[in-house]
Design an enzyme around this catalytic site. Structure first.
Site, PDB file in Angstrom:
ATOM      1  N   TYR B 433       0.818  -1.230   0.000  1.00 41.73           N
ATOM      2  CA  TYR B 433       0.000   0.000   0.000  1.00 41.73           C
ATOM      3  C   TYR B 433       0.846   1.272   0.000  1.00 41.73           C
ATOM      4  O   TYR B 433       2.044   1.230   0.154  1.00 41.73           O
ATOM      5  CB  TYR B 433      -1.091  -0.014   1.057  1.00 41.73           C
ATOM      6  CG  TYR B 433      -0.812  -0.097   2.536  1.00 41.73           C
ATOM      7  CD1 TYR B 433       0.419   0.147   3.116  1.00 41.73           C
ATOM      8  CD2 TYR B 433      -1.886  -0.428   3.394  1.00 41.73           C
ATOM      9  CE1 TYR B 433       0.583   0.077   4.482  1.00 41.73           C
ATOM     10  CE2 TYR B 433      -1.725  -0.504   4.771  1.00 41.73           C
ATOM     11  CZ  TYR B 433      -0.485  -0.245   5.314  1.00 41.73           C
ATOM     12  OH  TYR B 433      -0.330  -0.308   6.663  1.00 41.73           O
ATOM     13  N   GLU B 434       0.166   2.372  -0.279  1.00 43.42           N
ATOM     14  CA  GLU B 434       0.826   3.683  -0.405  1.00 43.42           C
ATOM     15  C   GLU B 434       1.853   3.670  -1.544  1.00 43.42           C
ATOM     16  O   GLU B 434       2.903   4.299  -1.467  1.00 43.42           O
ATOM     17  CB  GLU B 434       1.480   4.024   0.936  1.00 43.42           C
ATOM     18  CG  GLU B 434       1.455   5.473   1.367  1.00 43.42           C
ATOM     19  CD  GLU B 434       0.186   6.233   1.040  1.00 43.42           C
ATOM     20  OE1 GLU B 434      -0.908   5.812   1.455  1.00 43.42           O
ATOM     21  OE2 GLU B 434       0.278   7.252   0.348  1.00 43.42           O
ATOM     22  N   GLY B 435       1.512   2.963  -2.634  1.00 44.03           N
ATOM     23  CA  GLY B 435       2.429   2.806  -3.773  1.00 44.03           C
ATOM     24  C   GLY B 435       3.261   1.560  -3.596  1.00 44.03           C
ATOM     25  O   GLY B 435       4.087   1.512  -2.679  1.00 44.03           O
TER      26      GLY B 435
END
Lengths: 593, 593
Positions: B433-435
């Protein structure tokens, strides 16, 4: 995403890397031809795909349920096991005298891989039965053989291995379970055993426990351990004094019950001695090579399954536009270089581990089947050398590949529904059981490198060098830098081997122990690279002979990827081995603060 | 095994590696002294240990439960969140104008690590609130600031980030959610968002959703996305047209609800524009550096927790006899070299990742707080360069360390009861997550290496070289081969950087993209090694000044272990980067077969 057994890759690896063709030509497998092997594996693949694989997800969700001492396996499990034994798969490697088909370990190893790709929780049960069969054949009395082997070979009954106790895991010297002679040739067994795989279940009418315990007058330590056969139901049909007390709530392989077994609540379970008194550990070691190879195959299996699932997802899922080869709209993520790297890493590690496991199986076959004793001994030592590598490397990469599989799925990988996460959870046990991978590395360095005064490992390194020499001569552009990269890895292995052998002989065990784990990985990178190169050479030859199967070019590409992107880790591992136990003197400082 | 916040290691890293002492001396943090930082972190550590950590296991077991559109968090969760906000922890980094304490990112980063070590499922919630606060400060209207900031800063309300849709994960250009102007300055939002962390819960009375959506006349792609604030409850107290449709059954962080949110079932949720129309992605990027750093800190956090648990187990569990330093009876497994290697690997990777994250936080602080614009720009670029490394390396090692933690536990690691397995399950989300970490690597290579024409990365490499020069001069035997090993790693980084920069400038994006992931790891090995060396140099200086804290010698030992056993992987990574996109041309073959 369901599983499709990769039979053609499996057969190719068996034939051209593990030496099936050569073994058949040598007359090692009198009843086997390459065609027959192909037919059997096609059939096994279908069974794995169609019957076992569909149960894997539900097995994970449902798990095994313990109630009133009895365990219910997941829906469909019992029927699948029955169909599997009735189709003769359990009997495939079993001795002909007891109803088995007597087929080679190499062939069975390919099957073991497929059962475990389809479901690791399913595949682990028969591994234990296989081990018990071997122990009984080698060490059991005629009565025990007559009473148990046929049903174990057919799979009508299953078997367990009862080693671990709460205080005795890797260190079996600490075992406390007791066995008292009853005076009638039987023994009364009592004690608690933990982590007993399929210790209780509803798949079969009886379960045959092999149990390590101490006789009253036994010496302390590992030389005072004996092996006993303790059936759940006695020959007269009465229930023996053994029960499942509880099962573990585990990270993975939920469908496989992991039991705490209590022997002798009511005066002692009735057991029969297997082999000689106080020689139980010896009996266990007999079957250990095979069981360790089987767990290595579990690593290959779960890696293959995770790879297939990730590849399917990457072909389907579309995000962004690939820099090269863009298509209309969003590109399938398989076109993005970073995803390609992940997938190729998964595939290359899986293929390397498969090759090492199959080579080990072939060596085990030769250790049994070669005509002369010298050849048998040589093969036995080669198998002994390769076994810890097959077990530890394959199970380590099983976890790594399954973790990459989650990553390729992005957010969907973290959601249980897709199944990618289950593979990671399942994979995580294999580096632990059947001897942790740390124990495997120590075994490799301390027990296996010294075999035949170092000649065994030197012969293995020489065989890797010979392959690289052929690669260097080939000059095919598609090989890229395969030759130099693999040569460097093998030279790193050679220097590291010399360093460790020297440390051992100069009585510096800490130096050898400290370097064991990176050394095992280094060995696997060199051996795995050489094995993929052998496959690539065979593929190249077939191409030059006009065989236009695109899988051949793919084998060359995969070998190149491994050499240029994975085997290049060898130098760093050599540096680590060479820096050796330097860290140990200060380790206590760093771990205490 | 519970968590004990490693406050002294944290403070040491902040002071001597991330430059807290220097920043205080520079007047960067006018309201902070080193003593005050220590006091705050001691207090945060106590809260993490005593209030949050005990909830982690039950949070995992209970999870978050959705019923009739409402989510109940695990027992004790609500009370802990309330106590946490009331103690002022949510407000620590918040703006003073809205009730925050305005304390630096560096200090808050240490706290974020501790909250997440105590419980990742707890720690992730406030990360999203923090991001929303930042977006509103930078881009929100005065009305929005007045209406929402105070309650978000205090933590009385939480916030969410609604980016992902089923067809739009890494590729936000594919977003479909709609926003229609209502004519009164508000908008009507409709669409489905997935993977919304804490999208619904019972911790607070209101939830503020920040939602990316398209206006009717918006251009296609990322230049047509706007950001809207959509509260669960409107200012007049009525419920907005947004609901949680379902929650995911995840591998880990069970206590953190991951929601599918439906906006506009009944004509459209009422929302307010944040920033300019069609500039929503810009607003998101504002907060992305901080959120990515926070996720990196989660990697550090779970690694620290897994390490503590494994070390405690290794000190307690006895098996076998260690070759060196044997004790009466069986040795604690911490005495076996192979276990020591695992534990030191865990500790060294954790320390390196922590150092990189804290350095990133300090750069972010300087990017905001430096007096002159040139210094701010320089710091901003340094933060931009380090952020993808902090995020991806820390979360990768979070998984690796948690997996080693399971291994150190042996069979007990696979049993959920010990908690080691939970850390692995929890850790696995952070690389996604978050890229995803693949996206981070591409960001590093494609966007960050070219900053200031390459001067930013060159300055960073120069700072690493300067540390190694000091190590080489030191001549302390305890450093072992630290100097040469780190020098080699930095030179590998330098050559690889040049290669990738050249590939980018000669319009060979595939070459750069293919090498991105190994390059990021190489960057982290060099930077992490240099950071540990800086800590070791500081420790050595303190020892020479008569400070006899044994932790100082431990820091030197840890740095040496990292250099000799981990940083040595740099050469192989360089080889991989250099062999570049060679594998791509044949990748399709290997992946198709």
């Amino acid at each position: 995403m369901s599983y499709r057994a990769p039979v053609s890759d499996i057969v190719f690896t068996m034939r051209h890397v593990a030496g099936l063709d050569r073994a058949v030509a040598d007359g090692l497998y009198p009843d086997l031809t390459v065609d027959l092997a192909q037919t059997i594996l096609d059939e096994a693949g279908r069974f794995a795909n169609d019957v076992i694989a569909p149960l894997n997800r539900e097995g994970d969700r449902h798990g095994a349920v313990l109630k009133d001492g009895a365990i219910t396996t997941a829906p469909g499990w019992k029927e699948a096991y029955k169909a599997w034994t009735e189709a003769g798969w359990n009997a495939l490697p079993g001795p002909v005298d007891y109803g088995g088909q007597g087929l080679p370990m190499l062939l069975n190893s390919a099957c073991v891989e497929m059962w475990n790709s389809a479901s690791m929780a399913f595949g682990i049960g028969p591994v234990l039965t296989m081990g018990a069969i071997e122990a009984l054949i080698k060490h059991g009395s005629d009565d025990l053989k007559g009473g148990y082997l046929e049903k174990l070979v057919s799979g009508e009954w299953t078997a367990t291995m009862n080693l671990t106790e709460p205080q005795a895991g890797s260190d079996l010297a600490a075992l406390r379970s007791r066995a008292e002679p009853a005076g009638d040739g039987t023994y009364r067994i009592s004690g608690q055993k933990i982590f007993i795989t399929y210790g209780e279940h509803d798949l079969t009418d009886n379960i045959v426990h092999l149990v390590l315990a101490r006789l009253p007058d036994a010496p302390a330590g590992t030389r005072g351990i004996s092996l006993f056969l303790v059936p759940k139901f006695l020959p007269d049909g009465t229930r023996n004094d053994v029960r499942c007390h509880s099962i573990e709530h585990k990270l993975g392989i939920h469908a496989s019950p992991t039991c705490t077994m209590i022997f002798g609540d009511h005066g002692g379970a009735i057991g029969w001695l297997v082999g000689e008194e106080n020689r139980g550990l010896n009996c266990m070691f007999t079957m250990m090579n095979n069981a360790r190879l089987a767990v290595g195959l579990q690593g290959v299996a779960i890696a293959e399954r995770a790879y297939q699932q990730a590849l399917a997802y990457a072909n389907e899922r579309r995000q962004g536009r690939a820099a090269v080869g863009a298509v209309e709209g969003m590109s399938p993520i398989v076109m993005h270089p970073d995803v390609q790297r992940n997938l190729l890493t998964m595939k290359a590690l899986t293929a390397a581990a498969r090759a090492i496991c199959y080579m080990t199986a072939e060596a085990l076959d030769r250790a049994h089947l070669e005509q002369d004793e010298a050849s048998r001994k040589k093969a036995h030592e080669r198998a002994s050398l390769l076994t810890p590598v097959a077990k530890a490397f394959s199970t380590d990469i099983g976890v790594e590949v399954a973790s990459l599989g989650v990553q390729v799925h992005g957010g969907m990988g973290f959601v249980e529904e897709t199944g990618a996460a289950q593979h990671l959870r399942d994979a995580r046990i294999a580096p632990i059981y059947e001897g942790t991978n740390g124990i495997q590395a120590i075994d490799l360095v301390v027990r296996k490198l010294p075999l035949s005064g170092g000649a065994t490992v030197q012969a293995q390194i020489a065989s890797m060098r010979a392959i690289v020499t052929r690669i260097m001569k080939e000059g095919t552009p598609a090989f890229g830098a395969t030759g130099p990269r693999l040569r460097d890895a093998i030279e790193s292995l050679d220097r590291s081997t010399s360093h460790l052998v020297k440390s051992l002989s100069s009585n510096a065990p800490a130096e050898a122990l400290a370097g064991a784990t990176p050394y095992l990985r280094l060995f696997a990178l060199a051996q795995g690279g050489a094995a993929l190169a052998e496959a690539a050479l065979a593929a190249n030859r077939l191409i030059s002979e006009g065989d236009n199967d695109p899988a051949h070019a793919a084998r060359i590409a995969l070998c190149r990827f491994f050499a240029e992107n994975i085997a290049v880790g060898a130098q760093g591992l050599e540096d680590t081995v060479m820096s050796g136990s330097g860290f140990l003197q200060d380790a206590s400082l760093a771990l205490a603060s």
